[in-house]
Write a protein that holds these residues in place. Structure first.
Motif, PDB file in Angstrom:
ATOM      1  N   MET A 130      -0.721   7.413 -11.174  1.00  0.00           N
ATOM      2  CA  MET A 130      -0.807   5.960 -11.125  1.00  0.00           C
ATOM      3  C   MET A 130      -1.879   5.451 -12.086  1.00  0.00           C
ATOM      4  O   MET A 130      -1.672   4.484 -12.831  1.00  0.00           O
ATOM      5  N   ALA A 131      -3.044   6.111 -12.087  1.00  0.00           N
ATOM      6  CA  ALA A 131      -4.129   5.696 -12.969  1.00  0.00           C
ATOM      7  C   ALA A 131      -3.740   5.850 -14.436  1.00  0.00           C
ATOM      8  O   ALA A 131      -4.043   4.982 -15.268  1.00  0.00           O
ATOM      9  N   MET A 132      -3.056   6.944 -14.765  1.00  0.00           N
ATOM     10  CA  MET A 132      -2.614   7.155 -16.142  1.00  0.00           C
ATOM     11  C   MET A 132      -1.656   6.059 -16.580  1.00  0.00           C
ATOM     12  O   MET A 132      -1.746   5.539 -17.696  1.00  0.00           O
ATOM     13  N   THR A 133      -0.750   5.681 -15.687  1.00  0.00           N
ATOM     14  CA  THR A 133       0.209   4.619 -16.001  1.00  0.00           C
ATOM     15  C   THR A 133      -0.501   3.297 -16.224  1.00  0.00           C
ATOM     16  O   THR A 133      -0.197   2.550 -17.176  1.00  0.00           O
ATOM     17  N   LEU A 134      -1.471   2.996 -15.374  1.00  0.00           N
ATOM     18  CA  LEU A 134      -2.204   1.731 -15.495  1.00  0.00           C
ATOM     19  C   LEU A 134      -3.059   1.692 -16.751  1.00  0.00           C
ATOM     20  O   LEU A 134      -3.204   0.630 -17.378  1.00  0.00           O
ATOM     21  N   VAL A 135      -3.618   2.846 -17.158  1.00  0.00           N
ATOM     22  CA  VAL A 135      -4.392   2.890 -18.398  1.00  0.00           C
ATOM     23  C   VAL A 135      -3.497   2.586 -19.589  1.00  0.00           C
ATOM     24  O   VAL A 135      -3.896   1.881 -20.523  1.00  0.00           O
ATOM     25  N   VAL A 136      -2.285   3.113 -19.552  1.00  0.00           N
ATOM     26  CA  VAL A 136      -1.330   2.824 -20.635  1.00  0.00           C
ATOM     27  C   VAL A 136      -1.015   1.334 -20.664  1.00  0.00           C
ATOM     28  O   VAL A 136      -0.916   0.719 -21.730  1.00  0.00           O
ATOM     29  N   GLY A 169      -9.797   2.466 -22.757  1.00  0.00           N
ATOM     30  CA  GLY A 169     -11.150   1.932 -22.776  1.00  0.00           C
ATOM     31  C   GLY A 169     -11.809   2.187 -21.432  1.00  0.00           C
ATOM     32  O   GLY A 169     -11.126   2.405 -20.422  1.00  0.00           O
ATOM     33  N   ILE A 170     -13.135   2.144 -21.409  1.00  0.00           N
ATOM     34  CA  ILE A 170     -13.835   2.483 -20.179  1.00  0.00           C
ATOM     35  C   ILE A 170     -13.583   1.456 -19.079  1.00  0.00           C
ATOM     36  O   ILE A 170     -13.437   1.801 -17.910  1.00  0.00           O
ATOM     37  N   THR A 171     -13.479   0.158 -19.454  1.00  0.00           N
ATOM     38  CA  THR A 171     -13.199  -0.875 -18.451  1.00  0.00           C
ATOM     39  C   THR A 171     -11.804  -0.700 -17.873  1.00  0.00           C
ATOM     40  O   THR A 171     -11.598  -0.839 -16.659  1.00  0.00           O
ATOM     41  N   SER A 172     -10.842  -0.407 -18.736  1.00  0.00           N
ATOM     42  CA  SER A 172      -9.472  -0.174 -18.277  1.00  0.00           C
ATOM     43  C   SER A 172      -9.415   1.040 -17.359  1.00  0.00           C
ATOM     44  O   SER A 172      -8.680   1.054 -16.365  1.00  0.00           O
ATOM     45  N   LEU A 173     -10.209   2.062 -17.676  1.00  0.00           N
ATOM     46  CA  LEU A 173     -10.253   3.267 -16.847  1.00  0.00           C
ATOM     47  C   LEU A 173     -10.786   2.933 -15.452  1.00  0.00           C
ATOM     48  O   LEU A 173     -10.223   3.373 -14.443  1.00  0.00           O
ATOM     49  N   TRP A 174     -11.874   2.165 -15.384  1.00  0.00           N
ATOM     50  CA  TRP A 174     -12.439   1.767 -14.085  1.00  0.00           C
ATOM     51  C   TRP A 174     -11.415   0.994 -13.262  1.00  0.00           C
ATOM     52  O   TRP A 174     -11.220   1.262 -12.084  1.00  0.00           O
ATOM     53  N   LEU A 175     -10.769   0.021 -13.918  1.00  0.00           N
ATOM     54  CA  LEU A 175      -9.809  -0.820 -13.213  1.00  0.00           C
ATOM     55  C   LEU A 175      -8.620  -0.002 -12.724  1.00  0.00           C
ATOM     56  O   LEU A 175      -8.164  -0.161 -11.579  1.00  0.00           O
ATOM     57  N   ALA A 176      -8.116   0.890 -13.574  1.00  0.00           N
ATOM     58  CA  ALA A 176      -6.959   1.704 -13.209  1.00  0.00           C
ATOM     59  C   ALA A 176      -7.273   2.610 -12.027  1.00  0.00           C
ATOM     60  O   ALA A 176      -6.481   2.720 -11.076  1.00  0.00           O
ATOM     61  N   LEU A 177      -8.429   3.260 -12.046  1.00  0.00           N
ATOM     62  CA  LEU A 177      -8.791   4.165 -10.958  1.00  0.00           C
ATOM     63  C   LEU A 177      -9.078   3.399  -9.668  1.00  0.00           C
ATOM     64  O   LEU A 177      -8.750   3.871  -8.571  1.00  0.00           O
ATOM     65  N   ALA A 178      -9.682   2.226  -9.776  1.00  0.00           N
ATOM     66  CA  ALA A 178      -9.949   1.423  -8.577  1.00  0.00           C
ATOM     67  C   ALA A 178      -8.638   0.969  -7.935  1.00  0.00           C
ATOM     68  O   ALA A 178      -8.476   1.027  -6.706  1.00  0.00           O
ATOM     69  N   MET A 185       0.839  -1.208   0.000  1.00  0.00           N
ATOM     70  CA  MET A 185       0.000   0.000   0.000  1.00  0.00           C
ATOM     71  C   MET A 185       0.875   1.259   0.000  1.00  0.00           C
ATOM     72  O   MET A 185       0.529   2.254  -0.634  1.00  0.00           O
ATOM     73  N   ASP A 186       1.991   1.212   0.713  1.00  0.00           N
ATOM     74  CA  ASP A 186       2.908   2.357   0.730  1.00  0.00           C
ATOM     75  C   ASP A 186       3.443   2.647  -0.673  1.00  0.00           C
ATOM     76  O   ASP A 186       3.592   3.817  -1.060  1.00  0.00           O
ATOM     77  N   VAL A 187       3.742   1.588  -1.413  1.00  0.00           N
ATOM     78  CA  VAL A 187       4.241   1.760  -2.775  1.00  0.00           C
ATOM     79  C   VAL A 187       3.176   2.436  -3.639  1.00  0.00           C
ATOM     80  O   VAL A 187       3.463   3.385  -4.388  1.00  0.00           O
ATOM     81  N   PHE A 188       1.933   1.966  -3.537  1.00  0.00           N
ATOM     82  CA  PHE A 188       0.841   2.553  -4.316  1.00  0.00           C
ATOM     83  C   PHE A 188       0.616   4.011  -3.925  1.00  0.00           C
ATOM     84  O   PHE A 188       0.409   4.878  -4.781  1.00  0.00           O
ATOM     85  N   PHE A 242      -7.747   2.218  -3.986  1.00  0.00           N
ATOM     86  CA  PHE A 242      -8.097   1.343  -2.862  1.00  0.00           C
ATOM     87  C   PHE A 242      -7.110   1.346  -1.688  1.00  0.00           C
ATOM     88  O   PHE A 242      -7.510   1.005  -0.569  1.00  0.00           O
ATOM     89  N   PRO A 243      -5.827   1.720  -1.860  1.00  0.00           N
ATOM     90  CA  PRO A 243      -4.928   1.688  -0.702  1.00  0.00           C
ATOM     91  C   PRO A 243      -5.396   2.541   0.475  1.00  0.00           C
ATOM     92  O   PRO A 243      -5.226   2.149   1.642  1.00  0.00           O
ATOM     93  N   GLY A 244      -5.983   3.695   0.194  1.00  0.00           N
ATOM     94  CA  GLY A 244      -6.477   4.537   1.287  1.00  0.00           C
ATOM     95  C   GLY A 244      -7.576   3.858   2.072  1.00  0.00           C
ATOM     96  O   GLY A 244      -7.614   3.925   3.312  1.00  0.00           O
ATOM     97  N   ILE A 245      -8.486   3.179   1.376  1.00  0.00           N
ATOM     98  CA  ILE A 245      -9.565   2.461   2.053  1.00  0.00           C
ATOM     99  C   ILE A 245      -8.996   1.269   2.823  1.00  0.00           C
ATOM    100  O   ILE A 245      -9.448   0.961   3.938  1.00  0.00           O
ATOM    101  N   ALA A 246      -8.007   0.593   2.245  1.00  0.00           N
ATOM    102  CA  ALA A 246      -7.393  -0.548   2.932  1.00  0.00           C
ATOM    103  C   ALA A 246      -6.780  -0.113   4.261  1.00  0.00           C
ATOM    104  O   ALA A 246      -6.916  -0.812   5.279  1.00  0.00           O
ATOM    105  N   ARG A 247      -6.124   1.023   4.266  1.00  0.00           N
ATOM    106  CA  ARG A 247      -5.544   1.534   5.515  1.00  0.00           C
ATOM    107  C   ARG A 247      -6.635   1.878   6.531  1.00  0.00           C
ATOM    108  O   ARG A 247      -6.484   1.632   7.725  1.00  0.00           O
TER     109      ARG A 247
END
Length: 297
Positions: free
Chosen positions: A146-152, A157-166, A135-138, A170-175
């Motif tokens: 981070m989301a932009m990197t994951l989309v690349v 695509g819209i599914t990739s956008l959802w996955l990248a943003l999620a 989580m610290d790394v994220f 999520f690390p903040g919620i996990a903490r």
């Protein structure tokens, strides 16, 4: 004086007879901004999500080069863009993609955060160390970057956008989940459930997580506003939901060169983004106060 005292006792008795959710709502509605935020975001969702019932998709994408950049009027409430498309129709349909994407991303981040946070908080030890360092790394990288990197990585695509943003959110919620579980896992009712023979999964789902939902709900609600901003930002940069799909950030990106001469092209989609985020933040602030144990007096 006696009448005033009697009224206070009646109100105290009424509070004592309320359910937990009734008491939360009683505290929530005392916050006027929170109520305004709730009414505002519900109205926005109602207007946008019912748009297909009274605005056809053809009106959203139809280009009429004889009616380009027409200022707002009785026929085109928000005017038309540089391709002659109805801006009012595009913003309402864009709300479907922007708001729905925000809720989908929030749900995905909430599920991931609860899974990883529960494992780290309940089991501790090596699992806690590994998960929290991950989580610290994220969290060491800004969410949008981070989301932009994951989309690349995943592809546009819209599914990739959802996955990248999620994944970036999520690390903040996990903490938050981990912190809440650390304060409840040694409670007497949890020890009683262990002695009774309840499984680990049942203890987490039935006894621990329900008592940790207050801070998690607040954190998720406040994250929703930043997620909608993130979706709009990525659409504006051209790596989010692609045109001609009318997402609010994409609309702003398309009209960028024309805003200087036709300000309404930026005012209306910008106002939609701003109002949705403001309303959601009002709701989050109200939930934080309503769920705060110190507000139970």
């Amino acid at each position: 004086m006696l009448k005033k005292r009697a009224k206070e006792m009646e109100r105290a008795a009424a509070k004592g007879s309320m359910s937990q959710w009734g008491l939360i709502w009683h505290r929530y509605k005392k916050n006027k901004l929170a109520v305004i935020g709730l009414v505002g975001i519900v109205l926005m969702m109602l207007v946008c999500f019912t748009a297909p019932l009274y605005i056809s998709w053809n009106r959203v994408i139809y280009q009429d080069l004889l009616q380009v950049t027409i200022s707002p009027n009785s026929d085109f409430w928000f005017g038309t863009d540089q391709f002659g498309r109805d801006l009012f129709a595009r913003i309402l349909w864009g709300g479907i993609y922007s708001l729905a994407s925000g809720f989908i991303v929030m749900a995905g981040a909430l599920v991931l955060g609860m899974i990883f946070g529960s494992i780290a908080g309940y089991f501790g030890g090596l699992a806690d160390t590994l998960i929290m360092r991950l989580m610290d790394v994220f969290m060491s990288v800004p969410n949008l970057l981070m989301a932009m990197t994951l989309v690349v990585v995943f592809g546009q695509g819209i599914t990739s956008l959802w996955l990248a943003l999620a994944l970036s959110s999520f690390p903040g919620i996990a903490r938050t989940v981990r912190s809440a579980i650390l304060t409840t896992r040694s409670s007497e009712y949890v020890d009683a459930a262990r002695i009774y023979g309840s499984s680990t999964g049942k203890i987490l789902v039935k006894h621990i997580l329900p008592n940790c939902m207050g801070p998690v709900v607040v954190s998720s609600t406040l994250m929703l506003g930043s997620t909608i901003l993130g979706i709009a930002g990525m659409g504006f940069l051209g790596i989010g939901i692609a045109s001609p799909t009318p997402e609010w950030g994409t609309i702003l990106s398309e009209v960028g060169d024309y805003i200087r001469f036709y300000p309404y092209l930026g005012i209306f989609p910008g106002a939609a983004i701003a109002l949705s985020v403001i309303f959601i933040n009002f709701v989050g602030d109200g939930l934080r106060d309503a769920l705060d144990p110190r507000m139970k007096k």
